[in-house]
Design a protein around this motif. Sequence first.
Motif, PDB file in Angstrom:
ATOM      1  N   ASP A 277       0.801  -1.221   0.000  1.00 56.15           N
ATOM      2  CA  ASP A 277       0.000   0.000   0.000  1.00 56.15           C
ATOM      3  C   ASP A 277       0.836   1.274   0.000  1.00 56.15           C
ATOM      4  N   GLU A 278       2.060   1.190   0.474  1.00 60.47           N
ATOM      5  CA  GLU A 278       2.924   2.382   0.506  1.00 60.47           C
ATOM      6  C   GLU A 278       4.362   1.950   0.715  1.00 60.47           C
TER       7      GLU A 278
ATOM      8  N   GLY B 194      -1.860   2.850  -7.920  1.00 66.21           N
ATOM      9  CA  GLY B 194      -2.344   4.005  -7.176  1.00 66.21           C
ATOM     10  C   GLY B 194      -1.621   4.263  -5.871  1.00 66.21           C
ATOM     11  N   ALA B 195      -0.716   3.353  -5.453  1.00 63.74           N
ATOM     12  CA  ALA B 195      -0.012   3.499  -4.177  1.00 63.74           C
ATOM     13  C   ALA B 195       1.216   4.399  -4.329  1.00 63.74           C
ATOM     14  N   PRO B 196       1.613   5.098  -3.245  1.00 65.10           N
ATOM     15  CA  PRO B 196       2.740   6.033  -3.334  1.00 65.10           C
ATOM     16  C   PRO B 196       4.085   5.400  -3.014  1.00 65.10           C
ATOM     17  N   LEU B 197       5.114   5.941  -3.657  1.00 62.64           N
ATOM     18  CA  LEU B 197       6.510   5.691  -3.297  1.00 62.64           C
ATOM     19  C   LEU B 197       7.067   7.019  -2.814  1.00 62.64           C
ATOM     20  N   ILE B 198       7.534   7.058  -1.561  1.00 61.99           N
ATOM     21  CA  ILE B 198       7.997   8.286  -0.924  1.00 61.99           C
ATOM     22  C   ILE B 198       9.494   8.173  -0.683  1.00 61.99           C
TER      23      ILE B 198
ATOM     24  N   SER C 205       4.143   8.209 -11.623  1.00 62.72           N
ATOM     25  CA  SER C 205       3.509   9.392 -12.196  1.00 62.72           C
ATOM     26  C   SER C 205       3.042  10.314 -11.080  1.00 62.72           C
ATOM     27  N   ASN C 206       2.496  11.464 -11.431  1.00 60.90           N
ATOM     28  CA  ASN C 206       2.026  12.460 -10.447  1.00 60.90           C
ATOM     29  C   ASN C 206       3.101  12.742  -9.400  1.00 60.90           C
TER      30      ASN C 206
ATOM     31  N   LYS D 192       2.269   4.882  -8.348  1.00 66.32           N
ATOM     32  CA  LYS D 192       2.189   3.885  -9.400  1.00 66.32           C
ATOM     33  C   LYS D 192       0.876   4.102 -10.161  1.00 66.32           C
ATOM     34  N   PRO D 193       0.919   4.219 -11.483  1.00 68.14           N
ATOM     35  CA  PRO D 193      -0.303   4.480 -12.241  1.00 68.14           C
ATOM     36  C   PRO D 193      -1.386   3.447 -11.941  1.00 68.14           C
TER      37      PRO D 193
END
Length: 504
Positions: free
Chosen positions: A377-378, A407-411, A477-478, A500-501
Amino acid sequence: MNIAFFSFADIEAVDGRLTSDVASARYRVIQPALQLMRQGHSVKLRKQPVQPEQDGIDVAVISKSFDGRNESGVAALKARGVRVVFDVSDNHFVHPQLGPHYQALAEMADAIVVPTTAMAQAVRQHCRREAVVISDPVEGDRAEPCFRPSFPQLELLWFGHPTNLDSLDASLNDLRQLAQRLPLRLTIVTSPTGELSKAIGQLNSQPGNFRCRLLPWSTESMAEHLAAADLVVLPTLDDPAKAVKSPNRLIEALWAGRAVVTQPQPAHQEFAEFVFIAPTLSAGIEQALAAREQVESRILAGQRHIARHYSPYRIGRDWLSLLAPAQTRPLRLNLGCGDKILPGYVNVDVVASRAGQRPDLLCDLHSLHPFDDDSVDEILSVHVVEHFWRWEVLDILKEWVRVLKPGAPLILECPNLIAACQRLLEDPVERSATDRRGQETMWVFYGDPNWQDPYMVHRWAYTPASLAALMQEAGLSNISQQPAQFKLREPRDMRVVGYKPANQ
């Protein structure tokens, strides 16, 4: 969730870590309990018999049972609304004395858990109930694959509980015959007895090139014994009681980088690509020697399989799904955690301990084998990306993106190269020091020299724009820059977040 594991075996603390001389207590009590604790659950370890006065328990796990008093204890717990799980590692349903006891506990239990599909079939046969399969986790530290036979004498290793010596005894004549062509020394690591020592002495008194030695087993010495072996031999018997056994010894040997020779057994078939399975040990040994150029690559592939399916973390997630399915939390990874253990995250690092802090999961960040595609999820990674070589970092980030859910974030947080250069130019003499005066400059470029650790060296530096471009190339992306939340924060550090798209 308040969970209690009732163990039939003694569990003790040694150097601050829980352990037991009984393998099933380590695999099916201690390891699951530790993983559940790290997920925020209250876990108690209790010695059987089950006491009916146990309060504050939501779930009770009965790990094996050889005590009829457990039946009344389980009945009392159930009367209080406690959910009972019966963990069945061995097929004692066919035992003349234990069989009725196992039947009774199986009937009372709200769920039955087993380590293998063969044991699940036995439960279905004897109890007409379905069991949940949760495997034993790997034990010990991973070692690099090594297969360099020490000719002219081949070093073989067998290890295990004395109850498994019958399988070895049935293969001794086969090994003795092989030793007529290839000198063998077999090291047997188990709990020594006078009878076993006498039997080995008689075997060594016979002429020939087959010799045995007996060494006492301990969790601390196993790594040393495995490292000294050319091959680990794990014979089996065509016996229903053996057919339900877990492959835990095979897994431990592969994880330690050793080649394994074994005989057909249901739980071993999964590892057919990584070990040598043959009708006899001698045939398996000859197969391994004939394929010696490929053995280390087979071991490495086996270790990757183990990392994905048998890590304590992975097995702990399976226990969590069984015991507290409604409380399974989002899967968030803190990659390269070092000594920063964050609650709510699975803290992952390649180093077993730093500054006294241990990660939840040991894993090479180049390859996140314990995690499936689209499962996380992240991902948070704080001051890690700068420790990779520039030529390898794109593939590493692509691997991290692989495990993210759409749709999950990579920080990513790391030093900001622009800020470091600006600070250095303000006062080149003062800011080029190796102590904390260089924390905003030289440490950004090269890392903190006080660690004196190659893992802590910085191998590349990034600007917000160059890191964003790298993340986009890895498939995110984003992408945006956000205020840093760790270390020195702004302006020395930066946080760049990408997603992730959703259609990837």
